[in-house]
Design a protein around this motif. Sequence first.
Motif, PDB file in Angstrom:
ATOM      1  N   MET A 146       0.940  -1.215  -0.481  1.00 21.61           N
ATOM      2  CA  MET A 146       0.057  -0.504  -0.032  1.00 21.61           C
ATOM      3  C   MET A 146       0.988   1.425   0.161  1.00 21.61           C
ATOM      4  O   MET A 146       1.884   0.934   0.631  1.00 21.61           O
ATOM      5  CB  MET A 146      -0.941   0.004   1.447  1.00 21.61           C
TER       6      MET A 146
ATOM      7  N   LYS B   2      -6.451  -4.611  -1.843  1.00 24.65           N
ATOM      8  CA  LYS B   2      -6.013  -3.484  -0.341  1.00 24.65           C
ATOM      9  C   LYS B   2      -3.969  -3.547  -1.214  1.00 24.65           C
ATOM     10  O   LYS B   2      -3.584  -2.652  -0.712  1.00 24.65           O
ATOM     11  CB  LYS B   2      -5.428  -4.609  -0.086  1.00 24.65           C
ATOM     12  N   ASP B   3      -3.940  -3.906  -2.092  1.00 25.48           N
ATOM     13  CA  ASP B   3      -2.705  -3.936  -3.113  1.00 25.48           C
ATOM     14  C   ASP B   3      -2.144  -2.779  -3.787  1.00 25.48           C
ATOM     15  O   ASP B   3      -2.077  -2.244  -4.363  1.00 25.48           O
ATOM     16  CB  ASP B   3      -1.717  -4.707  -3.373  1.00 25.48           C
ATOM     17  N   LYS B   4      -3.674  -2.252  -3.552  1.00 30.87           N
ATOM     18  CA  LYS B   4      -4.171  -1.662  -4.849  1.00 30.87           C
ATOM     19  C   LYS B   4      -4.304   0.388  -4.543  1.00 30.87           C
ATOM     20  O   LYS B   4      -4.498   1.475  -4.499  1.00 30.87           O
ATOM     21  CB  LYS B   4      -4.779  -2.063  -5.939  1.00 30.87           C
TER      22      LYS B   4
END
Length: 257
Positions: free
Chosen positions: A1, A163-165
């Motif tokens: 993140m 969540k990783d974007k």
Amino acid sequence: MKSVAAAALLIFGPAFTHAAMAADSVTVFAAASLKETLGTIAGNFTKDTGKQVKLSFAASSVLAKQIDEGAPADVFISADLSWMDHLDKGGLLVDGSRVNLLGNRIVLVEAASSTVTTRIKPGFDLAGLLGRERLAMGNVDSVPAGLYGKAALTTLGIWDSVKDKVAQADNVRAALLLVSRQEAPFGIVYETDAKVEPGVKIVDRFPEDSHPAIVYPAALVKASKNPDAKAFLTYLQSGKSAQVFTDAGFTVLGKTQ
């Protein structure tokens, strides 16, 4: 993140400076999403009473921590219950002064020029809509709008896919700015934020049962010595102030005084 701190400074700068807050003014620390409404209400209060109000806006988490450290606040208005609870448990609020003032909604927004449409429902393909781009949100560990947004995405079963974007911002208005500048294609903000920013439009509302109820509590700070602080807190609950909040899209909780 990724963390996005710079955008917050573009809007608000430091949350407070001692020089800017005269002792004879009521100093109000308030969630960033209240910027326009409190500006109007503070102006009304000054016209009606002759008393000045100094407003300081930032994420509720930042403001609560500053009050912890002795920042000169008279009134605190949080965008969620947890940061008010934090100060309450620390004995930093005037007993009996706390009120649940407002309610709000969270929405998915995109740039005003965008033509993407989608419906928010369990499992909807937000990750596919984002592609390689980022989802603008308040910090999901501390900023209320970020906490609400993460809760909603988790309930809908899509948090793990996005969540990783996530581009995490220091407050909800900084997240809004990323979308309005088209630096992020989508963002999660309060409905009232979307209404004051012409550079974005609402894609859809998140279901109210997908996240904890959004409640803005207000209270007097125990360290305050300003006799006008109580009058301003009461003014926030007046019919005149309720109309300002309602016009902005907030839900007024409790009875007006």
